[in-house]
Design a protein around this motif. Structure first.
Motif, PDB file in Angstrom:
ATOM      1  N   GLU A 183       0.764  -1.185   0.103  1.00 28.46           N
ATOM      2  CA  GLU A 183       0.096   0.038   0.062  1.00 28.46           C
ATOM      3  C   GLU A 183       1.054   1.190  -0.123  1.00 28.46           C
ATOM      4  O   GLU A 183       0.362   2.301  -0.699  1.00 28.46           O
ATOM      5  N   ASN A 184       1.940   1.228   0.680  1.00 29.58           N
ATOM      6  CA  ASN A 184       2.909   2.270   0.879  1.00 29.58           C
ATOM      7  C   ASN A 184       3.460   2.772  -0.584  1.00 29.58           C
ATOM      8  O   ASN A 184       3.530   4.000  -1.007  1.00 29.58           O
ATOM      9  N   TRP A 185       3.837   1.475  -1.377  1.00 32.66           N
ATOM     10  CA  TRP A 185       4.523   1.663  -2.780  1.00 32.66           C
ATOM     11  C   TRP A 185       3.455   2.465  -3.664  1.00 32.66           C
ATOM     12  O   TRP A 185       3.763   3.151  -4.466  1.00 32.66           O
ATOM     13  N   HIS A 186       2.047   2.223  -3.158  1.00 37.05           N
ATOM     14  CA  HIS A 186       0.986   2.869  -4.114  1.00 37.05           C
ATOM     15  C   HIS A 186       0.260   4.180  -3.662  1.00 37.05           C
ATOM     16  O   HIS A 186      -0.437   4.490  -4.494  1.00 37.05           O
ATOM     17  N   LYS A 187       1.112   4.720  -2.683  1.00 32.92           N
ATOM     18  CA  LYS A 187       0.465   6.243  -2.566  1.00 32.92           C
ATOM     19  C   LYS A 187       1.213   7.102  -3.410  1.00 32.92           C
ATOM     20  O   LYS A 187       2.117   6.739  -4.095  1.00 32.92           O
ATOM     21  N   ALA A 188       0.339   7.857  -3.571  1.00 37.52           N
ATOM     22  CA  ALA A 188       0.653   8.863  -4.701  1.00 37.52           C
ATOM     23  C   ALA A 188       2.036   9.439  -4.933  1.00 37.52           C
ATOM     24  O   ALA A 188       2.954   9.264  -5.776  1.00 37.52           O
ATOM     25  N   GLU A 189       2.670   9.729  -3.573  1.00 35.49           N
ATOM     26  CA  GLU A 189       4.128  10.083  -3.556  1.00 35.49           C
ATOM     27  C   GLU A 189       5.224   9.208  -3.803  1.00 35.49           C
ATOM     28  O   GLU A 189       6.290   9.460  -3.972  1.00 35.49           O
ATOM     29  N   ASN A 190       4.798   7.862  -3.694  1.00 35.21           N
ATOM     30  CA  ASN A 190       5.608   6.785  -3.850  1.00 35.21           C
ATOM     31  C   ASN A 190       5.718   6.171  -5.039  1.00 35.21           C
ATOM     32  O   ASN A 190       6.629   5.141  -5.293  1.00 35.21           O
ATOM     33  N   CYS A 191       4.854   6.184  -5.870  1.00 33.94           N
ATOM     34  CA  CYS A 191       4.517   5.575  -7.200  1.00 33.94           C
ATOM     35  C   CYS A 191       5.437   6.131  -8.053  1.00 33.94           C
ATOM     36  O   CYS A 191       5.331   7.172  -8.274  1.00 33.94           O
ATOM     37  N   TRP A 192       6.075   5.376  -8.728  1.00 30.69           N
ATOM     38  CA  TRP A 192       7.255   5.923  -9.700  1.00 30.69           C
ATOM     39  C   TRP A 192       6.457   6.623 -10.647  1.00 30.69           C
ATOM     40  O   TRP A 192       5.525   6.107 -11.282  1.00 30.69           O
ATOM     41  N   PRO A 193       6.875   7.888 -11.111  1.00 29.12           N
ATOM     42  CA  PRO A 193       6.352   8.370 -12.305  1.00 29.12           C
ATOM     43  C   PRO A 193       6.373   7.778 -13.606  1.00 29.12           C
ATOM     44  O   PRO A 193       5.478   7.860 -14.258  1.00 29.12           O
ATOM     45  N   GLU A 194       7.448   6.962 -13.912  1.00 26.34           N
ATOM     46  CA  GLU A 194       7.458   6.009 -15.008  1.00 26.34           C
ATOM     47  C   GLU A 194       6.268   5.359 -15.239  1.00 26.34           C
ATOM     48  O   GLU A 194       5.775   4.746 -16.133  1.00 26.34           O
ATOM     49  N   ILE A 195       5.816   4.794 -13.876  1.00 28.00           N
ATOM     50  CA  ILE A 195       4.558   3.836 -14.146  1.00 28.00           C
ATOM     51  C   ILE A 195       3.457   4.634 -14.296  1.00 28.00           C
ATOM     52  O   ILE A 195       2.564   4.246 -15.138  1.00 28.00           O
ATOM     53  N   LYS A 196       3.197   5.618 -13.476  1.00 29.94           N
ATOM     54  CA  LYS A 196       1.982   6.655 -14.102  1.00 29.94           C
ATOM     55  C   LYS A 196       1.903   7.020 -15.517  1.00 29.94           C
ATOM     56  O   LYS A 196       1.224   6.756 -16.403  1.00 29.94           O
ATOM     57  N   GLN A 197       3.262   7.201 -16.161  1.00 30.69           N
ATOM     58  CA  GLN A 197       3.269   7.595 -17.581  1.00 30.69           C
ATOM     59  C   GLN A 197       3.042   6.430 -18.445  1.00 30.69           C
ATOM     60  O   GLN A 197       2.335   6.394 -19.572  1.00 30.69           O
ATOM     61  N   SER A 198       3.380   5.219 -18.039  1.00 29.98           N
ATOM     62  CA  SER A 198       3.272   3.926 -18.837  1.00 29.98           C
ATOM     63  C   SER A 198       1.490   3.710 -18.753  1.00 29.98           C
ATOM     64  O   SER A 198       1.184   3.082 -19.848  1.00 29.98           O
ATOM     65  N   ILE A 199       1.053   3.972 -17.844  1.00 24.46           N
ATOM     66  CA  ILE A 199      -0.650   3.628 -17.531  1.00 24.46           C
ATOM     67  C   ILE A 199      -1.341   4.717 -18.504  1.00 24.46           C
ATOM     68  O   ILE A 199      -2.024   4.236 -19.432  1.00 24.46           O
ATOM     69  N   THR A 200      -0.874   5.874 -18.491  1.00 27.66           N
ATOM     70  CA  THR A 200      -1.609   6.949 -19.180  1.00 27.66           C
ATOM     71  C   THR A 200      -1.492   6.801 -20.667  1.00 27.66           C
ATOM     72  O   THR A 200      -2.016   7.210 -21.522  1.00 27.66           O
ATOM     73  N   GLY A 201      -0.178   6.473 -20.880  1.00 24.10           N
ATOM     74  CA  GLY A 201       0.396   6.384 -22.290  1.00 24.10           C
ATOM     75  C   GLY A 201      -0.278   5.078 -23.126  1.00 24.10           C
ATOM     76  O   GLY A 201      -0.252   5.271 -24.287  1.00 24.10           O
ATOM     77  N   ALA A 202      -0.810   4.275 -22.333  1.00 23.10           N
ATOM     78  CA  ALA A 202      -1.326   3.210 -23.153  1.00 23.10           C
ATOM     79  C   ALA A 202      -3.081   3.389 -23.201  1.00 23.10           C
ATOM     80  O   ALA A 202      -3.508   2.595 -23.793  1.00 23.10           O
ATOM     81  N   GLY A 203      -3.552   4.633 -22.726  1.00 19.47           N
ATOM     82  CA  GLY A 203      -4.723   4.700 -23.034  1.00 19.47           C
ATOM     83  C   GLY A 203      -5.763   4.572 -21.847  1.00 19.47           C
ATOM     84  O   GLY A 203      -6.878   4.574 -22.019  1.00 19.47           O
ATOM     85  N   ILE A 204      -4.918   4.459 -20.645  1.00 21.60           N
ATOM     86  CA  ILE A 204      -5.753   4.399 -19.484  1.00 21.60           C
ATOM     87  C   ILE A 204      -6.074   5.737 -18.893  1.00 21.60           C
ATOM     88  O   ILE A 204      -5.247   6.298 -18.717  1.00 21.60           O
ATOM     89  N   THR A 205      -7.287   5.910 -18.651  1.00 24.12           N
ATOM     90  CA  THR A 205      -7.767   7.270 -18.430  1.00 24.12           C
ATOM     91  C   THR A 205      -8.016   7.459 -17.028  1.00 24.12           C
ATOM     92  O   THR A 205      -8.170   8.689 -16.312  1.00 24.12           O
ATOM     93  N   SER A 206      -8.349   6.427 -16.355  1.00 28.12           N
ATOM     94  CA  SER A 206      -8.514   6.147 -14.805  1.00 28.12           C
ATOM     95  C   SER A 206      -8.199   4.847 -14.200  1.00 28.12           C
ATOM     96  O   SER A 206      -8.448   3.882 -14.978  1.00 28.12           O
ATOM     97  N   MET A 207      -7.619   4.805 -13.155  1.00 31.23           N
ATOM     98  CA  MET A 207      -7.231   3.519 -12.899  1.00 31.23           C
ATOM     99  C   MET A 207      -7.358   3.528 -11.064  1.00 31.23           C
ATOM    100  O   MET A 207      -6.921   4.534 -10.323  1.00 31.23           O
ATOM    101  N   GLU A 208      -8.281   2.789 -10.307  1.00 36.06           N
ATOM    102  CA  GLU A 208      -8.413   2.773  -8.675  1.00 36.06           C
ATOM    103  C   GLU A 208      -8.157   1.512  -8.634  1.00 36.06           C
ATOM    104  O   GLU A 208      -8.507   0.401  -9.284  1.00 36.06           O
ATOM    105  N   ILE A 209      -7.482   1.061  -7.397  1.00 39.22           N
ATOM    106  CA  ILE A 209      -7.301  -0.095  -6.961  1.00 39.22           C
ATOM    107  C   ILE A 209      -7.883  -0.061  -5.433  1.00 39.22           C
ATOM    108  O   ILE A 209      -7.433   0.592  -4.489  1.00 39.22           O
ATOM    109  N   TYR A 210      -8.639  -1.139  -4.981  1.00 36.59           N
ATOM    110  CA  TYR A 210      -9.379  -1.265  -3.755  1.00 36.59           C
ATOM    111  C   TYR A 210      -8.661  -2.893  -3.329  1.00 36.59           C
ATOM    112  O   TYR A 210      -8.359  -3.781  -3.871  1.00 36.59           O
ATOM    113  N   ARG A 211      -8.705  -2.782  -1.661  1.00 37.24           N
ATOM    114  CA  ARG A 211      -8.196  -4.122  -1.113  1.00 37.24           C
ATOM    115  C   ARG A 211      -9.356  -4.514  -0.016  1.00 37.24           C
ATOM    116  O   ARG A 211      -9.813  -3.489   0.581  1.00 37.24           O
ATOM    117  N   ALA A 212      -9.576  -5.858  -0.178  1.00 34.01           N
ATOM    118  CA  ALA A 212     -10.420  -6.543   0.892  1.00 34.01           C
ATOM    119  C   ALA A 212      -9.462  -7.717   1.668  1.00 34.01           C
ATOM    120  O   ALA A 212      -9.221  -8.467   0.638  1.00 34.01           O
TER     121      ALA A 212
END
Length: 113
Positions: free
Chosen positions: A21-50
């Protein structure tokens, strides 16, 4: 726009889950990962845990497809480094193919349908 829902488990260890969960906080997620997500045509992504089960909701534009995203990820050393790091925390679902992480879920109910 198309919506996809996917599932994945985490190793059932409270310390590892907290690290994940810490790795997935906005300040810890690598910018290259966010760029790869949006660059692939993903406009929104949410992850939930139970518990140790993860559920991802992805909204995409018309340019997105899983084959393109997979090829882009395979060619990106930073994404490969991230994915290797995440395997410490992730546990493939029992019915996953070897090396497969997130499993596409089938919609079984839609209030608006």
């Amino acid at each position: 726009m198309k919506r996809y829902c996917l599932a994945l488990d985490l190793v059932d260890d409270p310390v590892l889950i907290a690290e994940y969960e810490n790795w997935h906080k906005a300040e810890n997620c690598w910018p290259e990962i966010k760029q790869s997500i949006t660059g692939a045509g993903i406009t929104s992504m949410e992850i939930y845990r139970a518990g140790n089960r993860l559920f991802m909701i992805m909204d995409t534009d018309d340019s997105f497809n899983f084959e393109k995203k997979s090829a882009m990820d395979a060619a990106n050393p930073k994404v490969q480094e991230w994915e290797q790091l995440m395997w410490k925390y992730q546990l493939a679902l029992p019915w996953a193919k070897p090396g497969e992480k997130w499993i596409l879920m089938n919609e079984i109910f839609n209030l608006k349908a």
